[in-house]
Design an enzyme around this catalytic site. Structure first.
Site, mmCIF file in Angstrom:
data_model
loop_
_atom_site.group_PDB
_atom_site.id
_atom_site.type_symbol
_atom_site.label_atom_id
_atom_site.label_comp_id
_atom_site.label_asym_id
_atom_site.label_seq_id
_atom_site.Cartn_x
_atom_site.Cartn_y
_atom_site.Cartn_z
ATOM 1 N N GLU A 105 -19.081 8.854 -18.200
ATOM 2 C CA GLU A 105 -20.203 9.594 -17.639
ATOM 3 C C GLU A 105 -21.370 9.632 -18.613
ATOM 4 O OE1 GLU A 105 -21.187 14.046 -15.819
ATOM 5 O OE2 GLU A 105 -19.204 13.599 -16.659
ATOM 6 N N ASP A 118 -0.339 0.086 -13.347
ATOM 7 C CA ASP A 118 -1.288 -0.011 -12.244
ATOM 8 C C ASP A 118 -1.070 1.167 -11.304
ATOM 9 O OD1 ASP A 118 -2.697 -0.664 -9.908
ATOM 10 O OD2 ASP A 118 -2.132 -2.772 -9.965
ATOM 11 N N LYS A 146 -21.418 -6.158 -8.553
ATOM 12 C CA LYS A 146 -21.840 -7.385 -7.879
ATOM 13 C C LYS A 146 -21.203 -7.477 -6.497
ATOM 14 C CE LYS A 146 -22.548 -9.974 -12.166
ATOM 15 N NZ LYS A 146 -22.153 -11.153 -12.977
ATOM 16 N N ASP A 155 -14.036 1.583 -12.113
ATOM 17 C CA ASP A 155 -14.902 0.407 -12.256
ATOM 18 C C ASP A 155 -15.696 0.222 -10.968
ATOM 19 O OD1 ASP A 155 -16.015 -2.179 -12.594
ATOM 20 O OD2 ASP A 155 -14.367 -2.741 -13.920
ATOM 21 N N THR A 212 -16.936 12.953 -19.363
ATOM 22 C CA THR A 212 -16.200 11.830 -19.920
ATOM 23 C C THR A 212 -17.163 10.894 -20.645
ATOM 24 O OG1 THR A 212 -16.427 10.220 -18.112
ATOM 25 C CG2 THR A 212 -14.779 11.951 -17.823
ATOM 26 N N ASP A 231 -21.097 6.987 -11.339
ATOM 27 C CA ASP A 231 -22.506 7.021 -11.726
ATOM 28 C C ASP A 231 -23.250 5.817 -11.161
ATOM 29 O OD1 ASP A 231 -21.036 5.356 -13.533
ATOM 30 O OD2 ASP A 231 -22.756 5.320 -14.884
ATOM 31 N N GLU A 233 -2.961 5.195 -16.425
ATOM 32 C CA GLU A 233 -3.989 4.395 -17.092
ATOM 33 C C GLU A 233 -3.373 3.078 -17.539
ATOM 34 O OE1 GLU A 233 -6.932 2.739 -18.083
ATOM 35 O OE2 GLU A 233 -7.505 4.845 -17.734
#
Length: 227
Positions: free
Chosen positions: A208, A110, A137, A133, A205, A169, A83
């Site tokens: 979520e 990373d 767009k 993420d 989570t 999601d 993370e």
């Protein structure tokens, strides 16, 4: 001739929130026990954990709900989390320590760098990627972490027969994940008849929950590393 160095497109941006005093205490006190730094060569994971066991990596564990739940429920297995946000790392360390869980280790880095540096071929039994993420767009789709090159790297570190589990999601990101992984030669879809997983074996989570509050459907997927 263009001599400008290539800049890697990252799948995240730094949006670090302020650490709470408790999270900072967790980082200060518990990082020496749970934390790992990028190594110069792939790690000997049996040596790291002091045993040989089923090994699972969670990429982008957020607040750490899933990883903590798994590590606490399965003390006979080993878990590694990656993370970039220290707030989530601090939360996870606190949860692990509160349960006296000794079977987890954490990178604050990373995931692309961690995969390349820390894992040799076929060194993992499972990889988890939950609610990355979505970069909704269209001009940002290139930032989505699930891309063919990233799938190549997961295929490298995952043992034959191992599972890569994913969730999102965002319906269009789910479709993108399916497009990339259904076509990848190293993976076979291990979902239900429709290609998704109806009863995923994971805790919920906060990402979520936030998506469901917005009316988003949740899509879970599983891909098996071909033999």
């Amino acid at each position: 001739m263009n001599t400008t160095p290539h800049r890697r497109i990252r799948s995240f941006v730094r949006r670090e929130g302020r650490l709470t005093p408790g999270q900072q205490r967790n980082l200060d006190a518990l990082w020496p026990h749970y934390g790992l730094t990028l190594p110069a060569a792939p790690l000997d994971w049996d040596a790291v954990f002091g045993r040989s066991a089923t090994r699972t990596l969670e990429i982008g564990f957020g607040a750490g709900e899933v990883l903590a739940d798994l590590a606490i429920a399965h003390p006979d297995e080993d878990f590694i989390g990656v993370e970039v946000y220290l707030t989530g790392v601090g939360r996870l360390l606190g949860a692990l320590d509160a349960a006296d869980a000794t079977n987890a280790r954490v990178f604050a880095a990373d995931a692309v760098d961690v995969l390349a540096a820390a894992f040799g071929p076929a060194s993992l039994d499972n990889v988890l990627l939950y609610f990355p993420d979505p970069w909704p767009k269209k001009r940002h789709h290139k930032r989505r972490i699930v891309q063919p090159a990233f799938a190549d790297e997961i295929a490298r570190v995952l043992r034959p027969g191992g599972l890569w589990r994913l969730a999102t999601d965002w319906v269009h990101y789910a479709e993108h994940m399916r497009d990339v992984l259904d076509a990848h030669p190293s993976f076979s879809n291990a979902g239900d008849a429709d290609g998704y997983v109806s009863a995923p074996p994971r805790a919920g989570t906060r990402f979520e929950s936030r998506g469901r509050r917005k009316g988003h459907a949740v899509f879970d997927m599983a891909y098996r590393r071909r033999e």
